[in-house]
Design a protein around this motif. Structure first.
Motif: not given
Lengths: 371, 380
Positions: A208, A211, A215, A237-238, A240-242, A244-245, A370-371
């Protein structure tokens, strides 16, 4: 005596209430005027925008010409001149001389210019509201635009419909996919036993703090290798990845506090984990899912950085924020299209905001980490 | 039940061997069938998904059609993957199912997080130790460069000395002020909704709104219209001239966006103060100002810290507003825009990744603190 103090107190409180409301109205006005100005401007023609402020649509006092005087050639233009009972030199007259409610101004050249007499009058200005800006922005056609100097300019319309659809194509899956994946994971972490559960969960929460700038470079390199750059799958997907945490963390907090008895009785009845998850946990988690969904949807819809990097300059995939940012760069003074375009991009978030305010606020509160 | 088991019992005495072999054959037949299905279903799923991918990549269908296909393919595809993998796992015996099923649930999330966050963090750190093309190891040279480069120095100054103090301070103070005022007004709901509204607007949209307000043409920009009418001076280019104070005009945009967020959190906290405390103080003769400073502020200090840290994190990562409004010109660059410029304009991956790492290091302590607070207050 007591009655007197009571009325005094009452009066003080009502004065306080008036002060509070006035202060509040001023602040609310200050906060709303920027958006309101944008909205008004988006319905005005290019000519109107460049020549008069959007605020002139309100009744205001303005100098209105009531008479014109053509000074004869015999007039001594270097001395003091008198018109309509007002006298002054040419320089003074050129700046305008006011007397009471009247103003006399010399307009144009010293030799062949004219003198106008103006009076301050209440006016609402001469404004035509038009939908043409929206047609220009939405349609891909060319448009004739009248410029302030009278000439016409042919402008290629911006196809915002495409960008609008792209924003939808990006935002809807980029909202639903992380929710689905995170809900499964949250259930797994909360209600299933497996080796490494604690470690994996700690890693998820720890991520989390990352930043997303961290990535971007490695993932961009990965995407270039996999040819995922500029594809919808890549940007889903990007996001989703960011996302998800946060999604996993929030849904875990919610799903892990569901009453144990309900799940256990379902187990005893022979339901599998999958059935329990679909039939029981998902419906029970709707408030948490909705809050996160709204946050994530707005986040993706309003995102500029991730789109800029993973979509780049592919025009057929570009989303609204990119198109607008590009327009600011290339046509920063074409306010008629910029305002219309910006308003189109705000439409969906504003609808979401006003229709789902409660979930919206909760979602944004939750999303603040959110990160 | 009994009737159903009866026929098998009747067959039993006929001869054990025969029954067994028939059972084995049956077992083989049904299992080959099951095996085939188990292979068939995933393969069909994958082919379907692949066709969808090809369609989306190559098709020239109207945008509306593509949109619907894309959304169904994306969301349905993920759901299908879960369904199929779970269907496969449920075919296993109990012992294996219990072992594997948790990974069907947790696996995708963990895999995506490893690919999208964990691996990139390590890769970024590694790249930050290499030269601009990521080929030659340069040690900490990029970090030395960051802290000696003028343009980076300006970015740090803007972010840390201007954006954080002014942006965070005004956001928190205004948010608190509005929350207190709204709490005493009949029009609380409307006022709060209108002040919160900018949170729904993208930073790009906000940049357009404020670019217009700051426009040099006094017929377009309200600020210049007011300024020229009051002072009689020429219109100003607010975001370009008078450096470094032009940054403040960008900071105003962030304050406008974020105050609603602070206000809502403060409003909730203020409503949580037991009214008997404030009433008792008022009865004892405390003025409203005293009630505010001596009771409210200490009571909601936790929320004040949470809001401040959140706004500080937001401010440290600010990108869109600056990028769209000035492009980081006129000494308005911030850390995030420098990252973008170094990687995409200067093509210096070493320096860009080092900036990202510096950003990570700056954000982490605030973030950890924020998460702790978040857990305690359970804002969700």
């Amino acid at each position: 005596m007591t009655a007197q103090t009571a009325t005094k107190k009452k009066r003080r409180i009502s004065w306080g209430a008036i002060f509070v409301n006035i202060a509040l109205v001023l602040i609310v006005l200050a906060w709303s005027i920027p958006t309101f100005g944008l909205l008004v401007s988006s319905f005005r023609s290019r000519f109107d925008i460049q020549t008069s402020g959007w605020w002139t649509i309100f009744p205001h006092q303005e100098w209105v010409t009531v008479a014109e005087i053509q000074p004869g050639p015999e007039l001594d233009r270097d001395g003091v001149m008198t018109f309509e009972g007002v006298s002054g030199t040419f320089l003074e007259l050129r700046d305008g001389i006011q007397s009471g409610n009247t103003q006399v101004v010399w307009i144009g050249n010293k030799r062949i210019g004219k003198v106008v007499v103006q009076q301050k009058e209440w006016t609402r200005g001469n404004h035509d509201f038009t939908l043409e800006n929206y047609q220009t922005v939405l349609g891909g056609k060319t448009f004739q635009i009248q410029q302030p100097d009278g000439s016409t300019l042919t402008v290629q319309g911006d196809n915002f419909v495409n960008a609008f659809l792209n924003s939808l194509i990006v935002s809807i899956p980029a909202t639903l996919i992380p929710i689905l994946i995170a809900a499964f994971a949250a259930y797994g972490f909360a209600w299933m036993k497996f080796p490494g559960r604690r470690v994996l969960f700690i890693i998820v929460v720890a991520l989390l703090v990352v930043p997303l700038q961290i990535a971007l470079v490695p993932i961009l390199k990965l995407y270039v290798g996999l040819d995922l750059n500029g594809t919808f799958l890549g940007i889903w997907l990007a996001h989703t990845g960011f996302g998800l945490p946060l999604a996993t963390y929030l849904l875990f907090n919610y799903i892990s506090t569901l009453p144990r008895e309900i799940l256990e009785s379902a187990f005893i009845d022979g339901a599998s984990h999958f059935t329990i998850f679909i039939r029981l946990v998902l419906p029970l988690s709707v408030p948490a899912l909705a809050s996160f969904a709204i946050f994530q949807f707005l986040w993706v819809w309003n995102d500029y950085l991730i789109a800029l990097i993973f979509i780049g300059s592919k025009p057929d995939v570009q989303v609204l924020t990119q198109r607008i940012a590009e327009m600011v760069g290339s046509r920063g003074n074409d306010w008629q299209v910029l305002t219309a375009g910006a308003f189109i991009s705000m439409l969906v978030p504003l609808i979401v905001f006003f229709s789902l305010q409660r979930f919206f606020v909760r979602g944004l509160m939750a999303g603040s980490v959110k990160g | 039940m009994e009737q159903l088991t009866d026929p098998t019992d009747k067959h039993r005495p006929v001869g054990e061997k025969e029954v067994k072999s028939k059972g084995a054959l049956d077992w083989l037949a049904t299992n080959i069938f099951r095996l085939l299905i188990s292979l068939f279903v995933p393969i069909v799923t994958f082919i379907g998904l692949y066709l969808g991918f090809i369609f989306l990549r190559d098709s020239a269908a109207p945008k509306g059609v593509t949109a619907i296909v894309a959304i169904i393919w994306g969301v349905g595809g993920v759901a299908a993957l879960y369904l199929v993998s779970n269907w496969l796992v449920e075919k296993l015996n109990d012992e294996w199912r219990a072992k594997i099923q948790p990974f069907v649930f947790v696996g995708p999330a963990v895999a995506i997080l490893f690919v999208y966050l964990l691996y990139p963090t390590i890769a970024t750190f590694r790249l930050s130790l290499f030269d601009r093309n990521g080929e030659i190891f340069v040690g900490l040279q990029n970090y030395v460069d960051i802290f000696t480069n003028r343009s980076m120095f300006v970015a740090f100054r803007n972010n840390i000395l201007l954006w954080i103090p002014f942006g965070a301070l005004f956001t928190v103070v205004l948010g608190l002020l509005i929350a207190v005022l709204a709490d005493r007004s009949k029009y609380e709901r409307t006022a709060k909704a209108l002040i919160f509204m900018p949170m729904a607007i993208s930073m790009v949209g906000a940049a357009v709104i404020w670019n217009m307000i700051y426009d040099v043409n006094p017929n377009v920009g309200v600020l210049n219209w007011i300024y020229t009418n009051i002072t009689g001076n020429n219109p100003q280019a607010w975001t370009a001239s008078n450096q470094p104070w032009n940054n403040l005009f960008l900071i105003v945009v962030m304050i406008w966006l974020q105050t609603g967020f602070a206000m809502v959190l403060f409003s909730a906290a203020i409503k949580g103060i037991p009214s008997d405390i404030t009433e008792a103080a008022r009865v004892d003769g405390a003025t409203e100002v005293q009630v505010f400073f001596r009771i409210m502020i200490p009571y909601i200090s936790g929320t004040i810290i949470t809001v401040t840290t959140t706004v500080v994190i937001f401010t440290l990562k600010i990108f869109d507003v600056v990028q769209v409004m000035t492009g980081g010109q006129f000494d308005t660059q911030v850390i995030a825009t420098q990252f973008y410029r170094e990687y995409f304009t200067s093509r210096n991956s070493g320096l860009a990744t080092a900036i990202a790492i510096v950003l990570l290091i700056t954000v982490i302590p605030v973030m950890i603190y924020n998460l702790k607070q978040f857990r305690e207050t359970e804002a969700f």
